[in-house]
Design a protein around this motif. Sequence first.
Motif, mmCIF file in Angstrom:
data_model
loop_
_atom_site.group_PDB
_atom_site.id
_atom_site.type_symbol
_atom_site.label_atom_id
_atom_site.label_comp_id
_atom_site.label_asym_id
_atom_site.label_seq_id
_atom_site.Cartn_x
_atom_site.Cartn_y
_atom_site.Cartn_z
ATOM 1 N N GLN A 158 -8.063 -1.009 -4.700
ATOM 2 C CA GLN A 158 -7.692 -1.303 -6.085
ATOM 3 C C GLN A 158 -6.295 -1.918 -6.225
ATOM 4 O O GLN A 158 -5.760 -1.968 -7.322
ATOM 5 C CB GLN A 158 -7.789 -0.015 -6.909
ATOM 6 C CG GLN A 158 -9.218 0.479 -7.048
ATOM 7 C CD GLN A 158 -9.317 1.772 -7.827
ATOM 8 O OE1 GLN A 158 -8.947 2.830 -7.341
ATOM 9 N NE2 GLN A 158 -9.792 1.681 -9.058
ATOM 10 N N ILE A 159 -5.723 -2.385 -5.136
ATOM 11 C CA ILE A 159 -4.424 -3.042 -5.223
ATOM 12 C C ILE A 159 -4.631 -4.467 -5.740
ATOM 13 O O ILE A 159 -5.533 -5.188 -5.296
ATOM 14 C CB ILE A 159 -3.710 -3.024 -3.864
ATOM 15 C CG1 ILE A 159 -3.338 -1.571 -3.510
ATOM 16 C CG2 ILE A 159 -2.466 -3.906 -3.880
ATOM 17 C CD1 ILE A 159 -2.676 -1.403 -2.171
ATOM 18 N N ASP A 160 -3.797 -4.873 -6.675
ATOM 19 C CA ASP A 160 -3.940 -6.166 -7.344
ATOM 20 C C ASP A 160 -3.169 -7.245 -6.579
ATOM 21 O O ASP A 160 -1.985 -7.473 -6.821
ATOM 22 C CB ASP A 160 -3.426 -6.053 -8.786
ATOM 23 C CG ASP A 160 -3.732 -7.297 -9.617
ATOM 24 O OD1 ASP A 160 -4.063 -8.340 -9.033
ATOM 25 O OD2 ASP A 160 -3.602 -7.218 -10.859
ATOM 26 N N PHE A 161 -3.865 -7.917 -5.669
ATOM 27 C CA PHE A 161 -3.200 -8.927 -4.846
ATOM 28 C C PHE A 161 -2.934 -10.212 -5.616
ATOM 29 O O PHE A 161 -2.036 -10.981 -5.242
ATOM 30 C CB PHE A 161 -4.021 -9.197 -3.578
ATOM 31 C CG PHE A 161 -3.974 -8.054 -2.604
ATOM 32 C CD1 PHE A 161 -2.938 -7.944 -1.697
ATOM 33 C CD2 PHE A 161 -4.936 -7.061 -2.650
ATOM 34 C CE1 PHE A 161 -2.874 -6.874 -0.823
ATOM 35 C CE2 PHE A 161 -4.879 -5.985 -1.784
ATOM 36 C CZ PHE A 161 -3.842 -5.889 -0.873
ATOM 37 N N ASP A 185 -6.370 -0.178 4.191
ATOM 38 C CA ASP A 185 -7.751 -0.651 4.337
ATOM 39 C C ASP A 185 -7.833 -2.170 4.236
ATOM 40 O O ASP A 185 -6.876 -2.852 3.853
ATOM 41 C CB ASP A 185 -8.625 -0.033 3.248
ATOM 42 C CG ASP A 185 -8.846 1.459 3.437
ATOM 43 O OD1 ASP A 185 -8.604 1.966 4.560
ATOM 44 O OD2 ASP A 185 -9.249 2.128 2.464
ATOM 45 N N VAL A 186 -9.013 -2.678 4.580
ATOM 46 C CA VAL A 186 -9.266 -4.112 4.509
ATOM 47 C C VAL A 186 -9.025 -4.597 3.082
ATOM 48 O O VAL A 186 -9.384 -3.935 2.106
ATOM 49 C CB VAL A 186 -10.693 -4.424 4.998
ATOM 50 C CG1 VAL A 186 -11.744 -3.760 4.138
ATOM 51 C CG2 VAL A 186 -10.917 -5.919 5.099
ATOM 52 N N ILE A 187 -8.393 -5.742 2.966
ATOM 53 C CA ILE A 187 -8.040 -6.292 1.655
ATOM 54 C C ILE A 187 -9.309 -6.690 0.895
ATOM 55 O O ILE A 187 -10.202 -7.345 1.439
ATOM 56 C CB ILE A 187 -7.088 -7.488 1.820
ATOM 57 C CG1 ILE A 187 -5.734 -6.974 2.329
ATOM 58 C CG2 ILE A 187 -6.914 -8.243 0.507
ATOM 59 C CD1 ILE A 187 -4.764 -8.058 2.719
ATOM 60 N N GLY A 188 -9.355 -6.257 -0.355
ATOM 61 C CA GLY A 188 -10.517 -6.488 -1.187
ATOM 62 C C GLY A 188 -11.402 -5.274 -1.331
ATOM 63 O O GLY A 188 -12.327 -5.266 -2.145
ATOM 64 N N SER A 189 -11.109 -4.201 -0.543
ATOM 65 C CA SER A 189 -11.953 -3.012 -0.588
ATOM 66 C C SER A 189 -11.407 -1.933 -1.515
ATOM 67 O O SER A 189 -12.088 -0.947 -1.788
ATOM 68 C CB SER A 189 -12.109 -2.421 0.820
ATOM 69 O OG SER A 189 -10.860 -1.906 1.295
ATOM 70 N N ALA A 247 -6.062 -0.115 -0.703
ATOM 71 C CA ALA A 247 -6.272 1.335 -0.784
ATOM 72 C C ALA A 247 -6.916 1.678 -2.118
ATOM 73 O O ALA A 247 -6.693 0.990 -3.113
ATOM 74 C CB ALA A 247 -4.945 2.082 -0.654
ATOM 75 N N PRO A 248 -7.715 2.757 -2.153
ATOM 76 C CA PRO A 248 -8.179 3.263 -3.442
ATOM 77 C C PRO A 248 -6.994 3.804 -4.236
ATOM 78 O O PRO A 248 -5.964 4.185 -3.662
ATOM 79 C CB PRO A 248 -9.144 4.398 -3.060
ATOM 80 C CG PRO A 248 -9.410 4.216 -1.596
ATOM 81 C CD PRO A 248 -8.218 3.539 -1.024
ATOM 82 N N LYS A 249 -7.141 3.860 -5.541
ATOM 83 C CA LYS A 249 -6.066 4.378 -6.383
ATOM 84 C C LYS A 249 -5.735 5.820 -6.000
ATOM 85 O O LYS A 249 -6.616 6.657 -5.842
ATOM 86 C CB LYS A 249 -6.471 4.317 -7.851
ATOM 87 C CG LYS A 249 -5.340 4.679 -8.800
ATOM 88 C CD LYS A 249 -5.736 4.480 -10.252
ATOM 89 C CE LYS A 249 -4.579 4.799 -11.184
ATOM 90 N NZ LYS A 249 -4.956 4.590 -12.606
ATOM 91 N N GLY A 250 -4.431 6.094 -5.813
ATOM 92 C CA GLY A 250 -3.974 7.437 -5.498
ATOM 93 C C GLY A 250 -4.056 7.823 -4.044
ATOM 94 O O GLY A 250 -3.665 8.934 -3.675
ATOM 95 N N ALA A 251 -4.549 6.924 -3.176
ATOM 96 C CA ALA A 251 -4.701 7.249 -1.758
ATOM 97 C C ALA A 251 -3.683 6.471 -0.931
ATOM 98 O O ALA A 251 -3.320 5.350 -1.264
ATOM 99 C CB ALA A 251 -6.114 6.910 -1.290
ATOM 100 N N ALA A 259 0.831 -1.206 0.000
ATOM 101 C CA ALA A 259 0.000 0.000 0.000
ATOM 102 C C ALA A 259 0.865 1.257 0.000
ATOM 103 O O ALA A 259 0.530 2.251 -0.654
ATOM 104 C CB ALA A 259 -0.938 -0.001 1.206
ATOM 105 N N ASN A 260 1.977 1.224 0.724
ATOM 106 C CA ASN A 260 2.915 2.355 0.689
ATOM 107 C C ASN A 260 3.484 2.531 -0.715
ATOM 108 O O ASN A 260 3.657 3.658 -1.191
ATOM 109 C CB ASN A 260 4.058 2.129 1.669
ATOM 110 C CG ASN A 260 3.636 2.296 3.118
ATOM 111 O OD1 ASN A 260 2.505 2.674 3.403
ATOM 112 N ND2 ASN A 260 4.540 1.992 4.029
#
Length: 274
Positions: free
Chosen positions: A230-233, A224-228, A216-220, A188-189
């Motif tokens: 836009q990070i591509d896990f 946050d909880v995983i799945g909420s 995290a939302p894009k650009g933020a 996320a960082n």
Amino acid sequence: MLDDRPVSFVGAHTFGFAWDIDAAEATRRLIGAGFSHIQYLAACPHFDAWDATGTGVSAVRRALLSGGATALAVDLPSSETNLASVNPEVVRFSLDAYLKVLDRAAELGARWVTVNGGRRHGLLPPPDNRLMSILAGAMETLSRTAERRGVRLLIENIPGSLLATTPEIAAFLSMAGLPNIDVLYDVANAAAAGEQPVDGIAALAPNIGLVHLSDAPKGAWKHDVIGSGQIDFGAIRAELVRQRYAGGAVVEIISRNALGDLRASRQTLVESGW
């Protein structure tokens, strides 16, 4: 054929408990939720690294032992120190703070202390390499002390720090040449700093000791909880497998529902093959 499991364990960070629950109680709750690898935030009143009585550390150690769990690392809040300050007194204060945390980590049997790679003024940083030189000197002091205590250091990619991105971390590791420093790669960082997490993992893989997972939302810049967000896990998982990463991951969720969100995040990871 590659093992398709990307990490050896999924642990939890106590950051989300910092203002409400002490570290010993957080340990008990996390163990009760099935987490056996725990990373701690050394922030008062949650975990007082300056407690001369040792009661807080003793309580955490008892909770770990009774639950068969492991302390992974101890962190200082990244906003409270600066190992790259141009003011020598600030560097001395920061070193003293990290030395306290090193002592507590050693008492817990933790493998690492997480280090923020210094900060620079956003409007008028020095026009030369002096901050990196100051940081290198401070890290050498910490590295020597950590080695004597049987603890390693983890440099985390924190936005706003001197070592916020993969190229900055790689350049510092090459320059400093210190033997007991690993990388804590926080996805996320990385995204908040404008980096693709899969690229950072690919470049730093030999140095990564621990991975932090949150969404995290894009650009933020959020955890946050995983799945909420836009990070591509899925892509991160595939890259860790491709790099034959053999270490662990820690879910670090910062919310008012820390335990529930940690559980939900782990469940999402498990269901997607982690």
